[in-house]
Design a protein around this motif. Structure first.
Motif, short mmCIF file in Angstrom:
data_model
loop_
_atom_site.label_atom_id
_atom_site.label_comp_id
_atom_site.label_asym_id
_atom_site.label_seq_id
_atom_site.Cartn_x
_atom_site.Cartn_y
_atom_site.Cartn_z
N PRO B 273 -26.98 -36.77 -45.71
CA PRO B 273 -26.13 -37.62 -44.87
C PRO B 273 -25.84 -39.01 -45.45
O PRO B 273 -25.12 -39.76 -44.80
CB PRO B 273 -26.97 -37.75 -43.59
N LEU B 274 -26.37 -39.36 -46.62
CA LEU B 274 -26.04 -40.69 -47.16
C LEU B 274 -24.55 -40.76 -47.51
O LEU B 274 -24.00 -39.83 -48.09
CB LEU B 274 -26.88 -40.98 -48.40
N LYS B 275 -23.94 -41.89 -47.17
CA LYS B 275 -22.52 -42.10 -47.40
C LYS B 275 -22.32 -43.40 -48.18
O LYS B 275 -23.18 -44.28 -48.15
CB LYS B 275 -21.77 -42.23 -46.07
N PRO B 276 -21.17 -43.53 -48.87
CA PRO B 276 -20.90 -44.77 -49.61
C PRO B 276 -20.83 -45.99 -48.70
O PRO B 276 -20.60 -45.87 -47.49
CB PRO B 276 -19.53 -44.52 -50.25
N LEU B 277 -21.02 -47.17 -49.27
CA LEU B 277 -20.81 -48.41 -48.52
C LEU B 277 -19.38 -48.45 -48.00
O LEU B 277 -18.48 -47.82 -48.57
CB LEU B 277 -21.06 -49.62 -49.43
N THR B 278 -19.18 -49.23 -46.95
CA THR B 278 -17.81 -49.42 -46.44
C THR B 278 -17.04 -50.35 -47.37
O THR B 278 -17.63 -51.02 -48.22
CB THR B 278 -17.85 -50.05 -45.04
N ASP B 279 -15.75 -50.41 -47.18
CA ASP B 279 -14.92 -51.29 -48.01
C ASP B 279 -15.36 -52.75 -47.88
O ASP B 279 -15.40 -53.49 -48.87
CB ASP B 279 -13.44 -51.17 -47.59
N GLU B 280 -15.71 -53.15 -46.67
CA GLU B 280 -16.14 -54.54 -46.47
C GLU B 280 -17.42 -54.81 -47.25
O GLU B 280 -17.59 -55.87 -47.86
CB GLU B 280 -16.41 -54.83 -44.98
N GLU B 281 -18.33 -53.84 -47.21
CA GLU B 281 -19.59 -54.04 -47.92
C GLU B 281 -19.36 -54.09 -49.43
O GLU B 281 -20.00 -54.86 -50.15
CB GLU B 281 -20.56 -52.90 -47.56
N ILE B 282 -18.44 -53.27 -49.89
CA ILE B 282 -18.14 -53.26 -51.33
C ILE B 282 -17.55 -54.60 -51.75
O ILE B 282 -17.88 -55.15 -52.80
CB ILE B 282 -17.20 -52.08 -51.67
N THR B 283 -16.67 -55.14 -50.91
CA THR B 283 -16.09 -56.46 -51.21
C THR B 283 -17.18 -57.53 -51.27
O THR B 283 -17.19 -58.38 -52.15
CB THR B 283 -15.05 -56.83 -50.13
N GLU B 284 -18.09 -57.45 -50.32
CA GLU B 284 -19.20 -58.42 -50.30
C GLU B 284 -20.02 -58.32 -51.59
O GLU B 284 -20.38 -59.34 -52.19
CB GLU B 284 -20.09 -58.11 -49.08
N LEU B 285 -20.29 -57.10 -52.00
CA LEU B 285 -21.08 -56.90 -53.23
C LEU B 285 -20.32 -57.40 -54.45
O LEU B 285 -20.88 -58.03 -55.35
CB LEU B 285 -21.42 -55.41 -53.37
N ARG B 286 -19.00 -57.14 -54.46
CA ARG B 286 -18.19 -57.62 -55.59
C ARG B 286 -18.26 -59.14 -55.68
O ARG B 286 -18.42 -59.71 -56.77
CB ARG B 286 -16.74 -57.15 -55.43
N ASN B 287 -18.19 -59.80 -54.52
CA ASN B 287 -18.25 -61.27 -54.52
C ASN B 287 -19.60 -61.76 -55.05
O ASN B 287 -19.66 -62.73 -55.81
CB ASN B 287 -18.02 -61.81 -53.12
N ILE B 288 -20.65 -61.09 -54.66
CA ILE B 288 -21.98 -61.49 -55.13
C ILE B 288 -22.07 -61.32 -56.64
O ILE B 288 -22.55 -62.21 -57.36
CB ILE B 288 -23.07 -60.66 -54.42
N LEU B 289 -21.60 -60.18 -57.14
CA LEU B 289 -21.69 -59.92 -58.58
C LEU B 289 -20.80 -60.89 -59.37
O LEU B 289 -21.17 -61.33 -60.46
CB LEU B 289 -21.31 -58.47 -58.88
N THR B 290 -19.64 -61.21 -58.82
CA THR B 290 -18.73 -62.13 -59.50
C THR B 290 -19.35 -63.53 -59.59
O THR B 290 -19.31 -64.17 -60.65
CB THR B 290 -17.40 -62.24 -58.73
N GLN B 291 -19.94 -63.96 -58.50
CA GLN B 291 -20.55 -65.28 -58.46
C GLN B 291 -21.70 -65.39 -59.47
O GLN B 291 -21.93 -66.43 -60.08
CB GLN B 291 -21.09 -65.53 -57.05
N ILE B 292 -22.44 -64.29 -59.62
CA ILE B 292 -23.57 -64.29 -60.56
C ILE B 292 -23.08 -64.46 -61.98
O ILE B 292 -23.67 -65.18 -62.78
CB ILE B 292 -24.37 -62.96 -60.43
N LYS B 293 -21.96 -63.83 -62.30
CA LYS B 293 -21.44 -63.88 -63.67
C LYS B 293 -21.00 -65.27 -64.07
O LYS B 293 -21.07 -65.65 -65.24
CB LYS B 293 -20.24 -62.93 -63.79
N ASN B 294 -20.50 -66.05 -63.07
CA ASN B 294 -19.92 -67.36 -63.42
C ASN B 294 -20.99 -68.46 -63.52
O ASN B 294 -22.11 -68.27 -63.11
CB ASN B 294 -18.86 -67.74 -62.38
#
Lengths: 294, 294, 294, 294
Positions: B273-294
């Motif tokens: 029953p595990l499902k992918p993160l929602t679009d909102e969660e993916i956006t949140e994760l993208r922001n976190i990863l982007t911030q880390i890179k800079n």
């Protein structure tokens, strides 16, 4: 399809093992027979009491078939088919239906805490593959997920999810279910020490392993409630409370096996890592059972 | 036998599935390769991150063999072999040893809450059947049992139980372990947001899925601690904290898969029953990863 | 106004009573003098250690004045002025300011769980009536309210609420504060067993009653962190951990009084219903203190 | 001395304030009169509902005297006299006895968690100074101490500690009390949403602020239980459950004041930091009250 085929005392047999830790099917059938003969209103194999998660697929199938053969239509049968993956849950639910189960019980087992959407999709996937009713089972202590009344409401919108078993041990959850879900929803109590409070709150039935040891008292509580006799229900409840608490605290498979032995019945062996109660615990249980008889 | 073969960053790969929800072994090997290539000090397949309990026996064996083939002795390998029954745990531990695992990790999974004696007997039975070290893993949130420092002390008396992984998320437990078990016991932190506090408390290593996404930061924290540079460790820790919290809160298999996709890597599918993160969660994760890179 | 006048070790004196359970002001002054002489970086009367809620208004005033007379400007003084009602909190805050306090500490005491808006209005009302800084104190175990990081953020918008003392005992709350509130916020650790983890996480200071018993070790931990020497900080922390845990578990007023007696100092009497430690507990404390000395 | 002078519905008045946040004694007397006139079986001023801890000594005395004057012997009066120190508790208990109280209620308030011995000594000291019965009150959420059944058993050995009020919100505690303390012990339920479960479990009475708003329903529940009519008790309970939950969740003083206003009654002002319910909350409460009437 009778959407709500259970009421009263739904009895949970243990799954006994032989000395080699293999499932002892003949003994299992005798234990099921005792439960039916003693007046249980339903039989529920492969619950927590039946150590469902410790069994292989083949063993689950053998236990399912043995139950249905033994009960032979005398009372309805509720088969536990919970599994971590959706695919396996469907597999076992379909097996149970083909074997003749009246309904299946499903707890959303989880290693990773499931989201509400994942849980709904899980039930939905199973429900679409079978045509018998499903009892959704909420038990955070064993399942790892606490389904909110709001989530249970969503589950009840799936056509064959028609019953709820609640085992949080908090009677206020039952009040909440009744308020949120309406008077017509069938909820079942899975917490033994809450038996009186749950019936008082309007529970349709009581899912319990206690009839393996004290069937008359369990039935007497149920009957007092049906007769609207609160005073008697209270008195009968307090007579059995100490036993109800003991079997929950010590673990149902261990405690029921020990209790059967004390009553002169075979209870088989446990599967490792589960071990028998200690001598002190057995003495305590014997005292409780002796006191109840007198 | 090196009794304590792990230190530093022990990286946990996910188990990726194909579109039909079968284990995708070739992709799994590529994910393991990334972890080794990025400098991880150890590889730990079949952990919670690797959805161990959702796999069949055959799948567990395939994942074990794939890991050892891919790692090819470059770093030590810690294979998860936990199972509800003692018999199955022995089976998988023996398989891991034969396949070449450096050590095995065992959490006392439980449906029925195990007693201390049952847990000791469980580890003892497994330990007597293998000759590689065992890491005992305490994680009440997933295992359902909270092993006390006193119980862990008993486990450490079993000759090849030599390491402890602690994931209660309470740094005081690590202090307690160190006080109770002595300075020489090797304890590993399994709670990502406690990485700094655990190293400060003297943890030998950090068991984490984060190197799938931010290996340099994970290693930098470990190196700052080894260099006795608290100020740097603190700075590097706060840079990665938001990601560490995110992947824990969202569930490691879901979050790592999503993070790999954001980084342009294949992450495969999840098993229901595990499902992918929602679009909102993916956006949140993208922001976190982007911030880390800079 | 120095908005953040505290750092390092902020020492909490007990409030000693005489045999008739009246506050013993001369002894209190001697205990304050010991703390200053032993190198504490700040003095904080009328905290939990000082049994603030057990004192009458007049007693609180006497203790406040005695502290300021005795400290005489050598180190900054933080006076506890918490009260259930807003009116009384204002009264005591104004008294402390007039008496010369450097700052006041306020925990939102509650019998009825306060809403966030009630808490903000409470701090706001007090802050508008004084011109010295306020340390907001979060301690759900004694205050009955757990202030979320979001609420603390709101409080920090009040101009003279400039410091936060966090005593939940969860280091992740400190991480969270730092992430949410920025690197410049001054947060203080009020949980003794978290001293190392809190300094590692960037705490500005440590609010503690331990300097009544082991001032050198408390200061050594603080200095090791300032010197960026994690290895030494860890060693010094483990030397004092057992004492830190003991005084928290047994209750600070009881444990500090007993410890003073063991060290040959007067500790006065406790006010009922608080009673002295038992003989067994005193022996345990003596052993801990003896071991530390060697 | 009637050792168990209370049964049925024991009603808790709020303590109303005027616009200047002074106690409004004339309004208080009118609120007490309403409770008596509406059929309450007992009156309990200076409970949590009456914001006891927010009042000065003089205010507590005024409220005590006003209650006894107004009730004028029509029903028994239970005065709350809890205080952090033993000395003050004795003072207020003696005042209540002289003023004519039938009994006093004492919760072991604690800032520092009290040991069992400290709690016994506290009750013992108070009991030896008065000759009216004491109701021991267990409410960990507000008192900070959770008194075990074993401790309550010790308290009941003090001659004039004759009644127990249990507010943990866990019906199993009441079962436990009854099992441990025998059928003759008088226990009272202080958790509104547990009213049905508690009466079913054998509670002697219900301590509640609800009769300020819905006295007929409260009494109807009590009467149905006395008439051994479980079906009616259940129906009447569900009619009032939503209100019972609302007033607990929002805080009794705030919710009762708002409810009085909705019913067209004066409810006075609250004392800061307590503030009135928000407009949304008031609308919610109005809807609940409207639905009950129809």
């Amino acid at each position: 399809m009778n959407k709500i085929p259970f009421k009263g005392v739904i009895a949970y047999p243990i799954t006994p093992f032989d000395a080699g830790e293999k499932v002892d099917v003949p003994l299992f059938r005798r234990l099921v027979e005792r439960l039916v003969a003693n007046g249980s209103h339903g039989i529920a194999p492969l619950g927590s009491t039946g150590v469902l998660p410790y069994l292989s697929d083949e063993e689950k199938e053998a236990v399912t078939e043995a139950t249905l053969l033994q009960v032979a239509g005398r009372v309805p049968v509720l088969v536990g088919v919970s599994n971590l993956t959706t695919e396996k849950t469907i597999y076992h639910a379909q097996f149970a239906e083909k074997a003749g189960a009246t309904a299946v019980m499903i707890i959303p087992m989880s290693y990773w805490k499931l989201t509400d959407d994942e849980i709904v999709a899980h039930y939905d996937a199973v429900a679409s593959k079978i045509s018998i009713p499903i009892m959704a089972y909420n038990n955070p202590a064993t399942g790892g997920v606490d389904m909110s009344p709001a989530l249970l409401k969503r589950l009840l919108e799936i056509p064959n999810v028609t019953m709820i078993k609640e085992s949080t041990g908090d009677v206020q959850r039952m009040h909440h279910l009744r308020r949120e879900l309406g008077e017509d929803v069938a909820f079942y109590n899975g917490s033994n020490p809450l038996a009186l409070a749950a019936f008082s709150a309007g529970a349709t039935g009581w899912c319990t392993a206690a009839p393996n040891l004290i069937p008359s008292l369990n039935l007497a509580l149920c009957e007092a409630v049906e007769a609207n006799d609160l005073a008697k229900a209270q008195r009968v409840f307090y007579e059995q409370l100490e036993l109800l608490k003991f079997i929950v605290v010590k673990g149902l498979p261990r405690a029921i096996k020990a209790g059967l032995n004390i009553l002169g019945e075979e209870g088989g062996y446990l599967r490792s890592p589960l071990k028998p109660l200690t001598d002190e615990e057995i003495t305590e249980l014997r005292n409780i059972l002796t006191q109840i008889k007198n």
